[in-house]
Design a protein around this motif. Sequence first.
Motif, PDB file in Angstrom:
ATOM      1  N   CYS A  36     -26.080  23.401  25.380  1.00 31.66           N
ATOM      2  CA  CYS A  36     -24.728  23.556  25.847  1.00 31.66           C
ATOM      3  C   CYS A  36     -24.471  22.115  26.759  1.00 31.66           C
ATOM      4  O   CYS A  36     -25.136  21.874  27.541  1.00 31.66           O
ATOM      5  N   LEU A  38     -21.801  20.202  29.231  1.00 31.36           N
ATOM      6  CA  LEU A  38     -20.603  20.124  30.035  1.00 31.36           C
ATOM      7  C   LEU A  38     -19.959  18.682  29.880  1.00 31.36           C
ATOM      8  O   LEU A  38     -20.791  17.799  30.544  1.00 31.36           O
ATOM      9  N   LYS A  52     -23.307  24.116  21.892  1.00 30.69           N
ATOM     10  CA  LYS A  52     -21.997  24.662  22.425  1.00 30.69           C
ATOM     11  C   LYS A  52     -21.494  23.491  23.348  1.00 30.69           C
ATOM     12  O   LYS A  52     -22.294  22.812  24.114  1.00 30.69           O
ATOM     13  N   ILE A  54     -18.828  22.789  26.555  1.00 31.17           N
ATOM     14  CA  ILE A  54     -17.794  23.254  27.509  1.00 31.17           C
ATOM     15  C   ILE A  54     -16.940  21.955  27.782  1.00 31.17           C
ATOM     16  O   ILE A  54     -17.477  21.005  28.597  1.00 31.17           O
ATOM     17  N   ALA A  63     -16.327  26.038  34.867  1.00 31.79           N
ATOM     18  CA  ALA A  63     -17.098  25.715  33.799  1.00 31.79           C
ATOM     19  C   ALA A  63     -18.602  25.497  34.239  1.00 31.79           C
ATOM     20  O   ALA A  63     -19.364  26.010  33.397  1.00 31.79           O
ATOM     21  N   GLU A  66     -19.870  29.076  33.916  1.00 37.09           N
ATOM     22  CA  GLU A  66     -20.277  29.503  32.695  1.00 37.09           C
ATOM     23  C   GLU A  66     -21.629  28.808  32.249  1.00 37.09           C
ATOM     24  O   GLU A  66     -22.400  29.470  31.640  1.00 37.09           O
TER      25      GLU A  66
END
Length: 265
Positions: A36, A38, A52, A54, A63, A66
């Motif tokens: 994931c 960011l 994923k 963000i 954020a 998460e």
Amino acid sequence: MTDKPILPGSWLGLLGGGQLGRMFAQAAATMGYRVCVLEPDPNAPAAVVAEKHICAPYTDEKALEELASLCPAVTTEFENVPAQSLEFLASKGVRTSPCANAVRVTQDRFDEKSFIRSALCPVAPHLLILSDHDCEEVTPDYFPAILKTARLGYDGKGQITVNDKRELLSAFEKLGRVRCVLEKRLPLFKEVSVIAARNSKGEVSVYPVCENYHRNGILAVSIMPARVDEEIAKNARAIAERIINKLDYVGVLCTELFVLANGQL
């Protein structure tokens, strides 16, 4: 922080979406991990290959919450991710590698040089420039020099060559009178770099020395192993190991060095 292994199938978090992050995400996927990212840029290289994304600023607490809820461990792919974001994630029980303190040192050129000197490693003569008065106080033996912003400059950005006080004052104004470092220019032979990796047990692996060539301030070619004397290569690897240990750094760190015309690092 626990050293319990994080097994394939788990989520790994990544702050930053650049090319190094892309390579991280691709390598992690081949090992069975889910990544994931960011990253505020919707089209960032790592963001488009991660499972994923963000899409938010690095300091966005929602954020970060998460990311923390999903990932037991988080890393950063470049040094300018805010250290406070890593602190926030660590406060939520997330394993952050490298830690915020290690990243913070690398985000300011003057603090970084002070740290390197504290690790008994050589640095070029330099001065902190905070005001016009500081510019006026520089002695002639520091010129020619390069004035660099203390923060955020990379790939040749945020730096201006200066030959005297008049040029220094002009450069300081052009850079917005922000916190700067004046670095004396030295006769250089070539740039080299060393990649080292260190785990949470303090075990370090140091890789062969590379020599680097740039175009317009951006790295264009790296050659490994570097075409330098064995003694220079040995000293470069020793410096990289000293720095990564002194930082208590967990992760992969690249230390960049210059070989001077006289053969010294």
